[in-house]
Design a protein around this motif. Sequence first.
Motif, mmCIF file in Angstrom:
data_model
loop_
_atom_site.group_PDB
_atom_site.id
_atom_site.type_symbol
_atom_site.label_atom_id
_atom_site.label_comp_id
_atom_site.label_asym_id
_atom_site.label_seq_id
_atom_site.Cartn_x
_atom_site.Cartn_y
_atom_site.Cartn_z
ATOM 1 N N SER A 1 -8.073 7.702 6.676
ATOM 2 C CA SER A 1 -6.949 8.637 6.732
ATOM 3 C C SER A 1 -7.218 9.819 5.814
ATOM 4 N N VAL A 2 -6.695 10.977 6.201
ATOM 5 C CA VAL A 2 -6.799 12.187 5.397
ATOM 6 C C VAL A 2 -5.429 12.463 4.784
ATOM 7 N N GLY A 3 -5.382 12.665 3.479
ATOM 8 C CA GLY A 3 -4.117 12.969 2.831
ATOM 9 C C GLY A 3 -3.867 12.164 1.575
ATOM 10 N N LEU A 4 -4.833 11.338 1.177
ATOM 11 C CA LEU A 4 -4.679 10.546 -0.048
ATOM 12 C C LEU A 4 -5.207 11.272 -1.274
ATOM 13 N N GLY A 5 -5.852 12.410 -1.046
ATOM 14 C CA GLY A 5 -6.407 13.165 -2.160
ATOM 15 C C GLY A 5 -7.918 13.197 -2.145
ATOM 16 N N GLU A 6 -8.509 12.986 -0.959
ATOM 17 C CA GLU A 6 -9.962 12.998 -0.816
ATOM 18 C C GLU A 6 -10.468 14.415 -0.521
ATOM 19 N N THR A 7 -11.686 14.693 -0.909
ATOM 20 C CA THR A 7 -12.314 15.949 -0.518
ATOM 21 C C THR A 7 -12.993 15.759 0.832
ATOM 22 N N GLU A 8 -13.310 16.863 1.477
ATOM 23 C CA GLU A 8 -14.017 16.780 2.756
ATOM 24 C C GLU A 8 -15.378 16.130 2.574
ATOM 25 N N CYS B 1 0.832 -1.193 0.000
ATOM 26 C CA CYS B 1 0.000 0.000 0.000
ATOM 27 C C CYS B 1 0.873 1.251 0.000
ATOM 28 N N ASP B 2 0.573 2.179 -0.882
ATOM 29 C CA ASP B 2 1.404 3.365 -1.056
ATOM 30 C C ASP B 2 1.544 4.207 0.199
ATOM 31 N N TYR B 3 0.508 4.256 1.017
ATOM 32 C CA TYR B 3 0.513 5.157 2.165
ATOM 33 C C TYR B 3 1.281 4.612 3.360
ATOM 34 N N CYS B 4 1.639 3.333 3.351
ATOM 35 C CA CYS B 4 2.254 2.696 4.516
ATOM 36 C C CYS B 4 3.758 2.959 4.536
ATOM 37 N N SER B 5 4.259 3.362 5.702
ATOM 38 C CA SER B 5 5.691 3.670 5.817
ATOM 39 C C SER B 5 6.533 2.421 6.058
ATOM 40 N N ASN B 6 5.893 1.323 6.502
ATOM 41 C CA ASN B 6 6.608 0.059 6.738
ATOM 42 C C ASN B 6 7.844 0.231 7.627
ATOM 43 N N SER B 7 7.701 1.018 8.667
ATOM 44 C CA SER B 7 8.848 1.295 9.544
ATOM 45 C C SER B 7 8.889 0.340 10.734
ATOM 46 N N LEU B 8 8.705 -0.945 10.466
ATOM 47 C CA LEU B 8 8.642 -1.915 11.554
ATOM 48 C C LEU B 8 9.990 -2.126 12.234
ATOM 49 N N GLU B 9 11.078 -1.767 11.545
ATOM 50 C CA GLU B 9 12.382 -1.973 12.165
ATOM 51 C C GLU B 9 12.582 -1.048 13.369
ATOM 52 N N LEU C 1 -10.059 0.784 6.597
ATOM 53 C CA LEU C 1 -10.480 1.099 5.236
ATOM 54 C C LEU C 1 -9.502 2.093 4.607
ATOM 55 N N ILE C 2 -9.091 3.092 5.388
ATOM 56 C CA ILE C 2 -8.099 4.115 5.035
ATOM 57 C C ILE C 2 -8.616 5.068 3.957
ATOM 58 N N SER C 3 -8.950 4.569 2.767
ATOM 59 C CA SER C 3 -9.341 5.437 1.647
ATOM 60 C C SER C 3 -10.807 5.849 1.760
ATOM 61 N N ALA C 4 -11.091 7.090 1.393
ATOM 62 C CA ALA C 4 -12.449 7.615 1.502
ATOM 63 C C ALA C 4 -13.320 7.245 0.308
ATOM 64 N N THR C 5 -12.716 6.803 -0.809
ATOM 65 C CA THR C 5 -13.489 6.420 -1.994
ATOM 66 C C THR C 5 -12.891 5.157 -2.611
ATOM 67 N N LYS C 6 -13.690 4.503 -3.436
ATOM 68 C CA LYS C 6 -13.219 3.288 -4.102
ATOM 69 C C LYS C 6 -12.100 3.603 -5.075
ATOM 70 N N ASN C 7 -12.187 4.729 -5.762
ATOM 71 C CA ASN C 7 -11.125 5.113 -6.702
ATOM 72 C C ASN C 7 -9.796 5.326 -5.981
ATOM 73 N N LEU C 8 -9.845 5.984 -4.829
ATOM 74 C CA LEU C 8 -8.627 6.202 -4.055
ATOM 75 C C LEU C 8 -8.043 4.878 -3.590
ATOM 76 N N ASP C 9 -8.910 3.986 -3.130
ATOM 77 C CA ASP C 9 -8.439 2.690 -2.639
ATOM 78 C C ASP C 9 -7.707 1.927 -3.730
#
Length: 340
Positions: free
Chosen positions: A162-169, A29-37, A116-124
């Motif tokens: 999450s807010v910041g993927l390119g969704e509108t309010e 997933c693009d939004y995940c930082s994967n900083s498990l270390e 769910l993270i994404s506010a729309t199906k297109n964003l997901d």
Amino acid sequence: MILNVALDTETYPWRAMLLRKDATCQNACDYCSNSLEKTRFLAIEDLQDWTAGERGINIVTYPYPGVIEDVCSLTGKIVDCGGGPIVVTLGPGALKDISELRLLKQAGVAGVCFSLISATKNLDASVRHGNRSGLSWWDECWRLTEAAVELWGKDRVGLTLSVGLGETEQQILATMQKAKDMGVLPYVSPLEATAKVKVSLGKFYRILVGRYLIINQMSSCSQMQFGDFGQVIHFGIPKERFIEIVASGKPLEQTGLWLDCSNFGRLEEMSGWFLKGVPDKGEVPTLIGQICKMDWREAWITQRRVFELEGEDFDEDEIEAGNGSIYKLIAELGRTYQSK
């Protein structure tokens, strides 16, 4: 089988990530930082001691084969030693089918929360490039959420956005309204390092206020008014009520996993995004000003992303040069709610 539980107690005092030593997330997933270390690990015995008594915990899962069996095993150990209520957060690929929700319920899990993270199906679709289930996470998540409400009941199931993927309010509040109508409590947090569109405090605050009104049934997405760029220009409540609600501080604080479960408590302040406690009387006009403040550049970039995902043309020159609607809606929201 060796389990590891990672506690992020500074930011999320009630959250643990359930991992296997050899486990890696099978999603991309693009939004995940994967900083498990950077994660601290505790033994199961330490976790049992930490949760002893009434203090609850949210177990965040990563999708790997056997994860639900691991969760059930750990839940049993915590319940046996008198641990507090357990909520399990589930993302794409964590569940093989609905029957595993029943296993979690039987093991003593008090509720579940879906990422769910994404506010729309297109964003997901735009941010997920791998999913063990092979299904659209957007469609699968809503199906699983509906099944979870049947098992645990209303307001015992959560949905994280999450807010910041390119969704509108308007888009994210519509998704929150859909969740609430199903008996699901939506939660929201800002993406920072991995955000597609940098989130302004004004936008995040407007979403928090809208969320508070929706989950407490003081207003609804259909009662709110939105501008051409999907920004809130009216919350569907009078100015006096709006000021009273902001003065309470409640909309701008982050709660636990459900509103009637005080065991989880409120999140600690996260990078200055959330309030801690009731604001001083003198701070209220400042907060209202922040809620009413809109960022033209953020709106422009967000709208461009919405157009791209929907396959529509976005005339940058026309919007940047002469479209005055953004300034009109800025003035309209301020006239409606800004304290004098």
